[in-house]
Design a protein around this motif. Structure first.
Motif, PDB file in Angstrom:
ATOM      1  N   GLY A  23      49.293  39.750  33.619  1.00  0.00           N
ATOM      2  CA  GLY A  23      48.475  39.290  32.498  1.00  0.00           C
ATOM      3  C   GLY A  23      48.180  37.815  32.519  1.00  0.00           C
ATOM      4  O   GLY A  23      48.063  37.184  31.459  1.00  0.00           O
ATOM      5  N   VAL A  24      48.043  37.238  33.701  1.00  0.00           N
ATOM      6  CA  VAL A  24      47.861  35.787  33.828  1.00  0.00           C
ATOM      7  C   VAL A  24      46.457  35.376  33.414  1.00  0.00           C
ATOM      8  O   VAL A  24      45.467  35.860  33.991  1.00  0.00           O
ATOM      9  CB  VAL A  24      48.154  35.323  35.269  1.00  0.00           C
ATOM     10  CG1 VAL A  24      47.742  33.872  35.446  1.00  0.00           C
ATOM     11  CG2 VAL A  24      49.633  35.495  35.586  1.00  0.00           C
ATOM     12  N   THR A  25      46.378  34.514  32.441  1.00  0.00           N
ATOM     13  CA  THR A  25      45.107  33.950  31.990  1.00  0.00           C
ATOM     14  C   THR A  25      45.187  32.434  32.136  1.00  0.00           C
ATOM     15  O   THR A  25      46.027  31.780  31.506  1.00  0.00           O
ATOM     16  CB  THR A  25      44.827  34.327  30.526  1.00  0.00           C
ATOM     17  OG1 THR A  25      44.734  35.752  30.425  1.00  0.00           O
ATOM     18  CG2 THR A  25      43.525  33.699  30.050  1.00  0.00           C
ATOM     19  N   ASP A  42      46.591  40.842  37.042  1.00  0.00           N
ATOM     20  CA  ASP A  42      47.814  41.512  37.500  1.00  0.00           C
ATOM     21  C   ASP A  42      47.772  41.564  39.021  1.00  0.00           C
ATOM     22  O   ASP A  42      46.800  42.065  39.604  1.00  0.00           O
ATOM     23  CB  ASP A  42      47.907  42.939  36.941  1.00  0.00           C
ATOM     24  CG  ASP A  42      48.114  42.968  35.434  1.00  0.00           C
ATOM     25  OD1 ASP A  42      48.724  42.023  34.914  1.00  0.00           O
ATOM     26  OD2 ASP A  42      47.651  43.916  34.779  1.00  0.00           O
ATOM     27  N   LEU A  43      48.821  41.059  39.656  1.00  0.00           N
ATOM     28  CA  LEU A  43      48.850  41.029  41.114  1.00  0.00           C
ATOM     29  C   LEU A  43      50.288  41.087  41.590  1.00  0.00           C
ATOM     30  O   LEU A  43      51.149  40.366  41.082  1.00  0.00           O
ATOM     31  CB  LEU A  43      48.177  39.739  41.627  1.00  0.00           C
ATOM     32  CG  LEU A  43      48.158  39.525  43.138  1.00  0.00           C
ATOM     33  CD1 LEU A  43      47.349  40.614  43.829  1.00  0.00           C
ATOM     34  CD2 LEU A  43      47.596  38.145  43.478  1.00  0.00           C
ATOM     35  N   GLY A  63      35.615  38.469  38.214  1.00  0.00           N
ATOM     36  CA  GLY A  63      35.739  38.195  36.789  1.00  0.00           C
ATOM     37  C   GLY A  63      37.124  37.746  36.383  1.00  0.00           C
ATOM     38  O   GLY A  63      37.539  37.945  35.236  1.00  0.00           O
ATOM     39  N   GLY A  64      37.864  37.172  37.314  1.00  0.00           N
ATOM     40  CA  GLY A  64      39.197  36.673  37.013  1.00  0.00           C
ATOM     41  C   GLY A  64      40.287  37.706  37.090  1.00  0.00           C
ATOM     42  O   GLY A  64      41.444  37.411  36.772  1.00  0.00           O
ATOM     43  N   ALA A  65      39.966  38.925  37.518  1.00  0.00           N
ATOM     44  CA  ALA A  65      40.967  39.984  37.653  1.00  0.00           C
ATOM     45  C   ALA A  65      40.741  40.692  38.989  1.00  0.00           C
ATOM     46  O   ALA A  65      39.780  40.411  39.714  1.00  0.00           O
ATOM     47  CB  ALA A  65      40.862  40.972  36.498  1.00  0.00           C
ATOM     48  N   VAL A  66      41.658  41.606  39.344  1.00  0.00           N
ATOM     49  CA  VAL A  66      41.523  42.341  40.599  1.00  0.00           C
ATOM     50  C   VAL A  66      40.378  43.338  40.470  1.00  0.00           C
ATOM     51  O   VAL A  66      40.428  44.270  39.643  1.00  0.00           O
ATOM     52  CB  VAL A  66      42.842  43.063  40.955  1.00  0.00           C
ATOM     53  CG1 VAL A  66      42.646  43.907  42.211  1.00  0.00           C
ATOM     54  CG2 VAL A  66      43.955  42.056  41.157  1.00  0.00           C
ATOM     55  N   GLY A  67      39.338  43.161  41.295  1.00  0.00           N
ATOM     56  CA  GLY A  67      38.189  44.066  41.251  1.00  0.00           C
ATOM     57  C   GLY A  67      38.264  45.167  42.280  1.00  0.00           C
ATOM     58  O   GLY A  67      37.738  46.268  42.075  1.00  0.00           O
ATOM     59  N   GLY A  76      45.702  39.045  51.905  1.00  0.00           N
ATOM     60  CA  GLY A  76      44.483  38.255  51.802  1.00  0.00           C
ATOM     61  C   GLY A  76      43.931  38.331  50.398  1.00  0.00           C
ATOM     62  O   GLY A  76      43.952  39.391  49.764  1.00  0.00           O
ATOM     63  N   VAL A  77      43.456  37.199  49.873  1.00  0.00           N
ATOM     64  CA  VAL A  77      42.829  37.158  48.550  1.00  0.00           C
ATOM     65  C   VAL A  77      41.439  36.567  48.709  1.00  0.00           C
ATOM     66  O   VAL A  77      41.286  35.456  49.234  1.00  0.00           O
ATOM     67  CB  VAL A  77      43.650  36.308  47.556  1.00  0.00           C
ATOM     68  CG1 VAL A  77      42.925  36.204  46.211  1.00  0.00           C
ATOM     69  CG2 VAL A  77      45.035  36.898  47.350  1.00  0.00           C
ATOM     70  N   VAL A  78      40.435  37.334  48.281  1.00  0.00           N
ATOM     71  CA  VAL A  78      39.051  36.871  48.345  1.00  0.00           C
ATOM     72  C   VAL A  78      38.586  36.576  46.932  1.00  0.00           C
ATOM     73  O   VAL A  78      38.631  37.453  46.056  1.00  0.00           O
ATOM     74  CB  VAL A  78      38.140  37.934  48.996  1.00  0.00           C
ATOM     75  CG1 VAL A  78      36.673  37.501  48.913  1.00  0.00           C
ATOM     76  CG2 VAL A  78      38.543  38.148  50.444  1.00  0.00           C
ATOM     77  N   ALA A  79      38.163  35.345  46.693  1.00  0.00           N
ATOM     78  CA  ALA A  79      37.675  34.925  45.377  1.00  0.00           C
ATOM     79  C   ALA A  79      36.266  34.356  45.555  1.00  0.00           C
ATOM     80  O   ALA A  79      36.114  33.190  45.934  1.00  0.00           O
ATOM     81  CB  ALA A  79      38.604  33.889  44.754  1.00  0.00           C
ATOM     82  N   PRO A  80      35.237  35.176  45.311  1.00  0.00           N
ATOM     83  CA  PRO A  80      33.864  34.663  45.446  1.00  0.00           C
ATOM     84  C   PRO A  80      33.612  33.432  44.573  1.00  0.00           C
ATOM     85  O   PRO A  80      32.801  32.576  44.917  1.00  0.00           O
ATOM     86  CB  PRO A  80      33.003  35.854  44.996  1.00  0.00           C
ATOM     87  CG  PRO A  80      33.870  37.056  45.247  1.00  0.00           C
ATOM     88  CD  PRO A  80      35.261  36.598  44.959  1.00  0.00           C
ATOM     89  N   ASP A  81      34.311  33.344  43.436  1.00  0.00           N
ATOM     90  CA  ASP A  81      34.195  32.177  42.555  1.00  0.00           C
ATOM     91  C   ASP A  81      35.237  31.142  42.978  1.00  0.00           C
ATOM     92  O   ASP A  81      36.438  31.377  42.843  1.00  0.00           O
ATOM     93  CB  ASP A  81      34.428  32.603  41.105  1.00  0.00           C
ATOM     94  CG  ASP A  81      34.342  31.422  40.133  1.00  0.00           C
ATOM     95  OD1 ASP A  81      33.942  30.318  40.569  1.00  0.00           O
ATOM     96  OD2 ASP A  81      34.677  31.614  38.952  1.00  0.00           O
ATOM     97  N   PRO A  82      34.831  29.981  43.518  1.00  0.00           N
ATOM     98  CA  PRO A  82      35.805  28.972  43.957  1.00  0.00           C
ATOM     99  C   PRO A  82      36.750  28.533  42.845  1.00  0.00           C
ATOM    100  O   PRO A  82      37.913  28.198  43.111  1.00  0.00           O
ATOM    101  CB  PRO A  82      34.925  27.808  44.426  1.00  0.00           C
ATOM    102  CG  PRO A  82      33.601  28.425  44.742  1.00  0.00           C
ATOM    103  CD  PRO A  82      33.439  29.563  43.773  1.00  0.00           C
TER     104      PRO A  82
END
Length: 558
Positions: A339-341, A349-350, A533-537, A359-365
Motif C-alpha cells: 500500500g505504498v503511496t 504492492d510489490l 498509474g503508480g501501481a503494478v499494471g 526487473g521493474v519498468v516504469a514508463p513514468d520517470p
C-alpha cells in the motif's frame, strides 16, 4: 534543542575559550601599552625636557623602549592565538555541517542546491569563526579605553569623566549603525550561495544542456541569478561603507571634543604642558580602540547573519525518522511493499523474493524516482509500509538499512582519485566487479589502468565509462539487496549485452532489482513488473510481456 544562530555563535566562542582568554590578555597588554605611550611621553616632557635632566631622559626612554617591546610581542602572539581560535571554530562548524549533511536520515539538502550547502560550509563557517578573531581585540580595545580614562582622570577629572561617560552611548550608537549591515549581509550570503548552487548545477549538467540545445536558457538563468547576487553584494558593500563612515564620524567628533577640553584646561593652567601632550596623545590613541570597535561590530553583524544560515542547516528536520534496529546478519533479502503511496506511487504492492533478479519498468520517470526513494529510504511513504525480511523500514536504523539495501542511482558521482579508489569500498572481489560491469575495458584504455587518476565527479571519463565505474562500485559493495537504476543508458549495445549476462551471474543468489527499460537487461531477469498509474499494471517474464502487452512493448522496444 534545535540549534539557533545564537547557539551556533555561542558554541563557536565557548569552544575556544582558552585561546580567546590568552589572546584577550595579550591583546589587553598591547592596548594598555599603547595607551601608556603618550602618558610616558608627557612625563618625559615634564621631568626631563622641561628640567634638562639627562638622567631622567635616559631612564624614561628605557621605560618607553620596554613598553614598546612588550606591546609589540603581545600583539604578535595575541593575533596568533585569535587566528588559531578562528580557524579551529570554523573547522568545527564545517565538521558539524558535514555530519548533518551526511546524516543517513537526510533532510539537510531539502530546498538547497549542492553549491549552496558548500557555500554555507565554507563562507558562512569562516565568517562565524572570524568572530573569535575579533572578540579578543574587543576586550583589548575596552582595556585600552579604561587605561586611557584612568590616565586622563589622573591628569584631569573632567577629561577622565568625559571619556568614561561618553563611551557607553558611543558604543550603543555603533550597535544601532550595524543593524542594516547585518540584514544586508544575510541577504548577500543567501544570494551568493544560490548563485554558487546554480553555477555548480549548470556545470554538472553541461553535456545534457548542449545535447538538448538549452545553453541560451541556462546562460540567461545564471545571468539573472548572478545579477541578483551582485545587487545584494553591492547593497551590503554600501551598508558596510556607511557603517564604517558613520563610526569614523562619531569617533572623530568624540576625539575632537576630548582634545578641545584638554586644550582649554591647559590654557587655564589646570594641567601642565606635558599633561596636555599626554591628553592630546591619548585623544589620538582613542581612535584605535574605536576603530577596533567598528571592525568588531561589522564582523559580529556578518557573523550573526552567517550563524543563522549555519543553524538553518543544522536544525533542518530529517527526511526520515530513525529506528534503532538492524537488519539480520543472515537476512534472506526479501523486500515487501504494501500500500505504498509516495509521489507518483499509488497504493503500490510489490514483493521481491530472496535471491530474485527482478526487473521493474516504469514508463513514468517520476514513478521510478519515487520507487527508488522508498527502497533506499530517502523518504518515507505517506501511506503504506516497506519491509526488509519482515521488518518495517521505520524500525531500522537508516545507516544499518543502507548497508543491507544499496540503491545505485542513475546519476551516481565519482570522486577525485584513482579508478580503483572509486570502486573499492570494502574488501571484496574487485576484479570480479570490474569485469561484470565492463569497467575492466575502461581501465585498459587508460594510461595507468585502474591506478589512473579520475577528475572530480569523473569529468575526465565519458558518460558510459562513468556509468561502468559506478556500477562496479555498487557490485563491489556486494549488498544483500541491490537496486540499480538504468546502469547502461550511455554504453553501446554490445557492452550492454555483456554487462547483462555478467550482472546476472555476479548477483547469483543475491536479491537484485533492476529499474530500467533496457531490453538487454530485462531479458536476463527472473520476472518483470510494470508500473502503471503508480501501481503494478502487469508482470511476467520479459518474453511474455513483449508478446502479450502492447504498453510494455512500447516502453521497452520503441
Amino acid at each position: 534543542m534545535l540549534p539557533t544562530g545564537k547557539s551556533v555563535l555561542r558554541d563557536a566562542v565557548s569552544g575556544q575559550r582558552r585561546l580567546l582568554a590568552g589572546a584577550a590578555f595579550l591583546g589587553s597588554v598591547h592596548q594598555g601599552g599603547e595607551a601608556l605611550v603618550p602618558v610616558i611621553v608627557g612625563i618625559v616632557i615634564d621631568q626631563a625636557v622641561s628640567t634638562g635632566s639627562v638622567g631622567a631622559l635616559v631612564r624614561w626612554i628605557v621605560v618607553l623602549a620596554v613598553v614598546f617591546g612588550a606591546l609589540s610581542m603581545s600583539y604578535r602572539f595575541a593575533a596568533r592565538a585569535a587566528e588559531r581560535a578562528s580557524e579551529q571554530a570554523a573547522h568545527g562548524l564545517r565538521m558539524r555541517l558535514a555530519r548533518r549533511v551526511l546524516d543517513p536520515r537526510g533532510g539537510a539538502e531539502a530546498g538547497r542546491l549542492p553549491g549552496a550547502l558548500v557555500n554555507i560550509a565554507t563562507g558562512d563557517a569562516k565568517r562565524v569563526g572570524v568572530v573569535n578573531t575579533v572578540l579578543p581585540f574587543a576586550v583589548a580595545g575596552f582595556v585600552g579605553l579604561l587605561v586611557s580614562a584612568v590616565s586622563l582622570l589622573r591628569i584631569s577629572v573632567p577629561l577622565g569623566l568625559l571619556v568614561l561617560l561618553g563611551t557607553p552611548p558611543l558604543l550603543w550608537l555603533t550597535h544601532l549603525v550595524g543593524k542594516p549591515l547585518e540584514r544586508r549581509s544575510s541577504v548577500e550570503q543567501e544570494r551568493a550561495a544560490h548563485a554558487s548552487g546554480v553555477a555548480a548545477d549548470l556545470v554538472s549538467g553541461l553535456r545534457v544542456l548542449k545535447g538538448i540545445g538549452a545553453e541560451a536558457a541556462a546562460v540567461a538563468r545564471y545571468r539573472r541569478t548572478s545579477q541578483d547576487s551582485l545587487a545584494a553584494t553591492l547593497r551590503a558593500a554600501r551598508a558596510h561603507a556607511g557603517h564604517d563612515g558613520a563610526i569614523l564620524a562619531l569617533t572623530g567628533i568624540f576625539i575632537a571634543v576630548v582634545a578641545l577640553v584638554g586644550a582649554h584646561l591647559a590654557a587655564n593652567g589646570s594641567i601642565t604642558v606635558g599633561e596636555l601632550v599626554a591628553a592630546v596623545g591619548l585623544a589620538q590613541f582613542l581612535l584605535g580602540p574605536f576603530q577596533i570597535f567598528a571592525w568588531v561590530n561589522g564582523q559580529l553583524a556578518q557573523g550573526r547573519a552567517s550563524a543563522e544560515r549555519v543553524a538553518s542547516v543544522l536544525a533542518a528536520p530529517p527526511a526520515v525518522t530513525s529506528g534503532s534496529g538492524a537488519p539480520a546478519g543472515n537476512g534472506a533479502g526479501r523486500v515487501r511493499l504494501r500500500g505504498v503511496t509516495h509521489g507518483s506511487l499509488d497504493a503500490l504492492d510489490l514483493d521481491v523474493e530472496p535471491g530474485e533478479f527482478l526487473g521493474v519498468v516504469a514508463p513514468d520517470p517520476a514513478a521510478a524516482a519515487h520507487l527508488l526513494d522508498c527502497l533506499g529510504r530517502e523518504a518515507d511513504p505517506s501511506a503504506g509500509t516497506v519491509e526488509l525480511d519482515g521488518v518495517a523500514y521505520t524500525e531500522l536504523d537508516p545507516h544499518e538499512l543502507r548497508g543491507a539495501v544499496l540503491v545505485a542511482a542513475h546519476d551516481a558521482d565519482l570522486f577525485e582519485g584513482s579508478l580503483l579508489d572509486n570502486v573499492v569500498t570494502v574488501s571484496r572481489d574487485v576484479d570480479r566487479a570490474l569485469t561484470a560491469s565492463a569497467a575492466d575495458e575502461v581501465a585498459r584504455t587508460l594510461p595507468d589502468g585502474v591506478h589512473t587518476l579520475v577528475a572530480e565527479r569523473g569529468r575526465s571519463l565519458s558518460g558510459g565509462q562513468r556509468q561502468r565505474v559506478a556500477l562496479a562500485r555498487a557490485l563491489a559493495a556486494d549488498p544483500p539487496v541491490l537496486v540499480v537504476h538504468d546502469p547502461t543508458t550511455a554504453v553501446d549495445a554490445v557492452t550492454e549485452a555483456r554487462i547483462a549476462g555478467e550482472l546476472r551471474e555476479v548477483r547469483q543468489g543475491r536479491t537484485t532489482v533492476l529499474v530500467t527499460t533496457s531490453p538487454a537487461l530485462l531479458a536476463v531477469t527472473d520476472r518483470v513488473v510494470v508500473l502503471d498509474g503508480g501501481a503494478v499494471g502487469a508482470q511476467g517474464t520479459h518474453a511474455e510481456l513483449v508478446h502479450a502487452n502492447p504498453g510494455y512493448r512500447s516502453a521497452v522496444l520503441s
